[in-house]
Write a protein that holds these residues in place. Structure first.
Motif, PDB file in Angstrom:
ATOM      1  N   ARG A   1     104.205 -23.375  51.215  1.00 18.79           N
ATOM      2  CA  ARG A   1     102.930 -23.460  51.941  1.00 18.79           C
ATOM      3  C   ARG A   1     103.155 -23.767  53.416  1.00 18.79           C
ATOM      4  NH1 ARG A   1      98.784 -26.423  47.780  1.00 18.79           N
ATOM      5  NH2 ARG A   1      98.800 -24.722  46.273  1.00 18.79           N
ATOM      6  N   LEU A   2     104.123 -24.626  53.690  1.00 17.91           N
ATOM      7  CA  LEU A   2     104.444 -24.915  55.087  1.00 17.91           C
ATOM      8  C   LEU A   2     104.950 -23.653  55.784  1.00 17.91           C
ATOM      9  CD1 LEU A   2     104.780 -26.909  57.451  1.00 17.91           C
ATOM     10  CD2 LEU A   2     107.137 -27.196  56.677  1.00 17.91           C
ATOM     11  N   VAL A   3     105.820 -22.916  55.124  1.00 15.81           N
ATOM     12  CA  VAL A   3     106.359 -21.691  55.718  1.00 15.81           C
ATOM     13  C   VAL A   3     105.225 -20.706  56.012  1.00 15.81           C
ATOM     14  CG1 VAL A   3     107.831 -19.675  55.291  1.00 15.81           C
ATOM     15  CG2 VAL A   3     108.656 -21.970  54.719  1.00 15.81           C
ATOM     16  N   LYS A   4     104.270 -20.583  55.097  1.00 16.23           N
ATOM     17  CA  LYS A   4     103.103 -19.712  55.345  1.00 16.23           C
ATOM     18  C   LYS A   4     102.344 -20.164  56.583  1.00 16.23           C
ATOM     19  CE  LYS A   4     101.822 -18.109  50.751  1.00 16.23           C
ATOM     20  NZ  LYS A   4     100.821 -18.186  49.698  1.00 16.23           N
ATOM     21  N   ARG A   5     102.174 -21.485  56.713  1.00 21.63           N
ATOM     22  CA  ARG A   5     101.437 -22.020  57.862  1.00 21.63           C
ATOM     23  C   ARG A   5     102.213 -21.818  59.166  1.00 21.63           C
ATOM     24  NH1 ARG A   5      99.306 -24.555  53.576  1.00 21.63           N
ATOM     25  NH2 ARG A   5      97.334 -25.670  53.730  1.00 21.63           N
ATOM     26  N   VAL A   6     103.524 -21.929  59.106  1.00 18.35           N
ATOM     27  CA  VAL A   6     104.340 -21.724  60.304  1.00 18.35           C
ATOM     28  C   VAL A   6     104.203 -20.283  60.781  1.00 18.35           C
ATOM     29  CG1 VAL A   6     106.721 -21.620  61.165  1.00 18.35           C
ATOM     30  CG2 VAL A   6     105.957 -23.596  59.825  1.00 18.35           C
ATOM     31  N   HIS A   7     104.149 -19.338  59.840  1.00 20.10           N
ATOM     32  CA  HIS A   7     103.994 -17.926  60.202  1.00 20.10           C
ATOM     33  C   HIS A   7     102.557 -17.566  60.551  1.00 20.10           C
ATOM     34  CE1 HIS A   7     108.123 -16.997  59.474  1.00 20.10           C
ATOM     35  NE2 HIS A   7     108.060 -17.492  58.255  1.00 20.10           N
TER      36      HIS A   7
ATOM     37  N   LYS B   1     108.361 -24.895  74.072  1.00 20.26           N
ATOM     38  CA  LYS B   1     107.232 -24.131  74.609  1.00 20.26           C
ATOM     39  C   LYS B   1     106.296 -23.612  73.520  1.00 20.26           C
ATOM     40  CE  LYS B   1     108.839 -24.138  78.870  1.00 20.26           C
ATOM     41  NZ  LYS B   1     108.342 -25.056  79.818  1.00 20.26           N
ATOM     42  N   SER B   2     106.796 -23.512  72.290  1.00 21.03           N
ATOM     43  CA  SER B   2     105.956 -23.009  71.200  1.00 21.03           C
ATOM     44  C   SER B   2     106.213 -23.821  69.938  1.00 21.03           C
ATOM     45  CB  SER B   2     106.228 -21.529  70.926  1.00 21.03           C
ATOM     46  OG  SER B   2     107.460 -21.373  70.263  1.00 21.03           O
ATOM     47  N   PHE B   3     105.303 -23.731  69.033  1.00 23.99           N
ATOM     48  CA  PHE B   3     105.390 -24.480  67.782  1.00 23.99           C
ATOM     49  C   PHE B   3     106.664 -24.132  67.021  1.00 23.99           C
ATOM     50  CE2 PHE B   3     104.185 -24.989  63.248  1.00 23.99           C
ATOM     51  CZ  PHE B   3     104.049 -26.366  63.252  1.00 23.99           C
ATOM     52  N   GLN B   4     107.036 -22.866  67.019  1.00 27.27           N
ATOM     53  CA  GLN B   4     108.214 -22.428  66.280  1.00 27.27           C
ATOM     54  C   GLN B   4     109.496 -23.029  66.846  1.00 27.27           C
ATOM     55  OE1 GLN B   4     105.578 -20.532  66.928  1.00 27.27           O
ATOM     56  NE2 GLN B   4     104.959 -20.017  64.854  1.00 27.27           N
ATOM     57  N   ASP B   5     109.498 -23.395  68.127  1.00 23.27           N
ATOM     58  CA  ASP B   5     110.675 -24.009  68.746  1.00 23.27           C
ATOM     59  C   ASP B   5     111.037 -25.333  68.077  1.00 23.27           C
ATOM     60  OD1 ASP B   5     110.726 -21.906  70.548  1.00 23.27           O
ATOM     61  OD2 ASP B   5     109.868 -23.072  72.203  1.00 23.27           O
ATOM     62  N   ILE B   6     110.060 -26.002  67.514  1.00 23.22           N
ATOM     63  CA  ILE B   6     110.299 -27.278  66.831  1.00 23.22           C
ATOM     64  C   ILE B   6     111.333 -27.116  65.727  1.00 23.22           C
ATOM     65  CG2 ILE B   6     109.246 -28.991  65.282  1.00 23.22           C
ATOM     66  CD1 ILE B   6     106.669 -28.684  66.950  1.00 23.22           C
ATOM     67  N   PHE B   7     111.297 -25.963  65.061  1.00 20.96           N
ATOM     68  CA  PHE B   7     112.150 -25.763  63.891  1.00 20.96           C
ATOM     69  C   PHE B   7     113.578 -25.366  64.257  1.00 20.96           C
ATOM     70  CE2 PHE B   7     107.737 -25.223  62.634  1.00 20.96           C
ATOM     71  CZ  PHE B   7     107.649 -26.319  61.798  1.00 20.96           C
ATOM     72  N   ASP B   8     113.863 -25.271  65.549  1.00 22.09           N
ATOM     73  CA  ASP B   8     115.257 -25.147  65.990  1.00 22.09           C
ATOM     74  C   ASP B   8     115.942 -26.506  65.879  1.00 22.09           C
ATOM     75  OD1 ASP B   8     114.860 -22.470  66.606  1.00 22.09           O
ATOM     76  OD2 ASP B   8     114.488 -22.864  68.731  1.00 22.09           O
TER      77      ASP B   8
ATOM     78  N   TYR C   1      98.550 -29.331  68.859  1.00 21.97           N
ATOM     79  CA  TYR C   1      97.567 -28.242  68.814  1.00 21.97           C
ATOM     80  C   TYR C   1      97.903 -27.180  69.853  1.00 21.97           C
ATOM     81  CZ  TYR C   1      93.395 -25.521  69.347  1.00 21.97           C
ATOM     82  OH  TYR C   1      92.538 -24.464  69.455  1.00 21.97           O
ATOM     83  N   ARG C   2      98.256 -27.606  71.058  1.00 24.13           N
ATOM     84  CA  ARG C   2      98.580 -26.639  72.124  1.00 24.13           C
ATOM     85  C   ARG C   2      99.820 -25.830  71.784  1.00 24.13           C
ATOM     86  NH1 ARG C   2      96.990 -31.103  75.971  1.00 24.13           N
ATOM     87  NH2 ARG C   2      94.854 -30.584  76.506  1.00 24.13           N
ATOM     88  N   LEU C   3     100.798 -26.466  71.141  1.00 19.71           N
ATOM     89  CA  LEU C   3     101.986 -25.725  70.719  1.00 19.71           C
ATOM     90  C   LEU C   3     101.614 -24.678  69.673  1.00 19.71           C
ATOM     91  CD1 LEU C   3     104.609 -28.603  70.460  1.00 19.71           C
ATOM     92  CD2 LEU C   3     104.583 -26.726  72.123  1.00 19.71           C
ATOM     93  N   ILE C   4     100.746 -25.047  68.749  1.00 16.35           N
ATOM     94  CA  ILE C   4     100.286 -24.093  67.740  1.00 16.35           C
ATOM     95  C   ILE C   4      99.479 -22.984  68.398  1.00 16.35           C
ATOM     96  CG2 ILE C   4      98.754 -23.812  65.741  1.00 16.35           C
ATOM     97  CD1 ILE C   4      99.696 -26.626  64.854  1.00 16.35           C
ATOM     98  N   ASP C   5      98.628 -23.364  69.337  1.00 15.95           N
ATOM     99  CA  ASP C   5      97.800 -22.383  70.046  1.00 15.95           C
ATOM    100  C   ASP C   5      98.654 -21.384  70.822  1.00 15.95           C
ATOM    101  OD1 ASP C   5      95.140 -21.451  70.769  1.00 15.95           O
ATOM    102  OD2 ASP C   5      95.607 -22.190  72.788  1.00 15.95           O
ATOM    103  N   SER C   6      99.804 -21.811  71.299  1.00 18.62           N
ATOM    104  CA  SER C   6     100.683 -20.903  72.063  1.00 18.62           C
ATOM    105  C   SER C   6     101.151 -19.733  71.193  1.00 18.62           C
ATOM    106  CB  SER C   6     101.899 -21.664  72.605  1.00 18.62           C
ATOM    107  OG  SER C   6     102.780 -22.011  71.576  1.00 18.62           O
ATOM    108  N   PHE C   7     101.197 -19.933  69.880  1.00 15.66           N
ATOM    109  CA  PHE C   7     101.554 -18.861  68.951  1.00 15.66           C
ATOM    110  C   PHE C   7     100.586 -17.696  69.098  1.00 15.66           C
ATOM    111  CE2 PHE C   7     100.797 -16.767  64.870  1.00 15.66           C
ATOM    112  CZ  PHE C   7     102.078 -16.381  64.522  1.00 15.66           C
ATOM    113  N   PHE C   8      99.297 -18.011  69.188  1.00  8.16           N
ATOM    114  CA  PHE C   8      98.287 -16.956  69.283  1.00  8.16           C
ATOM    115  C   PHE C   8      98.291 -16.292  70.660  1.00  8.16           C
ATOM    116  CE2 PHE C   8      96.718 -19.857  65.999  1.00  8.16           C
ATOM    117  CZ  PHE C   8      96.689 -18.956  64.935  1.00  8.16           C
TER     118      PHE C   8
END
Length: 88
Positions: free
Chosen positions: A46-52, A22-29, A77-84
C-alpha cells in the motif's frame, strides 16, 4: 509508530533543511520504504502504491511522516505536491 526511531529520519531532515531533497521520491534514496511502512503501520504494498500515486496519501499519513522526520506537515505536503508538478 515504533518506539525506537530509525536514524535515517534525521538524515532525511538534514537533507530537507539543506534543500537537497526536491521531491517526495528523493526521500527513498535515504530511507527504505520498508522502514516508513513499518513506522506508519501501513502495509508495504500500500505504501508503494501511494509513493507511485501520492494522491492516495491521507492527511493523517502525511502528518505522521512529518512527525517521524521532525518537519512541518506542509514540508512533506509540498514534497508530495512536487510529484504532480513534475508530471505536468
Amino acid at each position: 509508530m515504533s518506539k525506537v526511531k530509525d536514524k535515517r529520519y534525521q538524515t532525511v531532515k538534514m537533507y530537507i533543511d539543506a534543500g537537497a531533497i526536491k521531491s517526495f521520491q528523493d526521500i527513498f534514496d535515504i530511507l527504505p520504504k520498508s522502514i516508513l511502512s513499518r513506522d506508519l503501520r501501513l502495509n508495504y504494498s500500500r505504501l508503494v502504491k501511494r509513493v507511485h500515486n501520492p494522491n492516495l496519501f491521507t492527511l493523517r499519513e502525511i502528518r505522521q511522516m512529518a512527525e517521524l522526520i521532525e518537519v512541518d506537515g506542509l514540508v512533506v505536503y509540498r514534497l508530495i505536491d512536487s510529484f504532480f508538478k513534475r508530471k505536468k
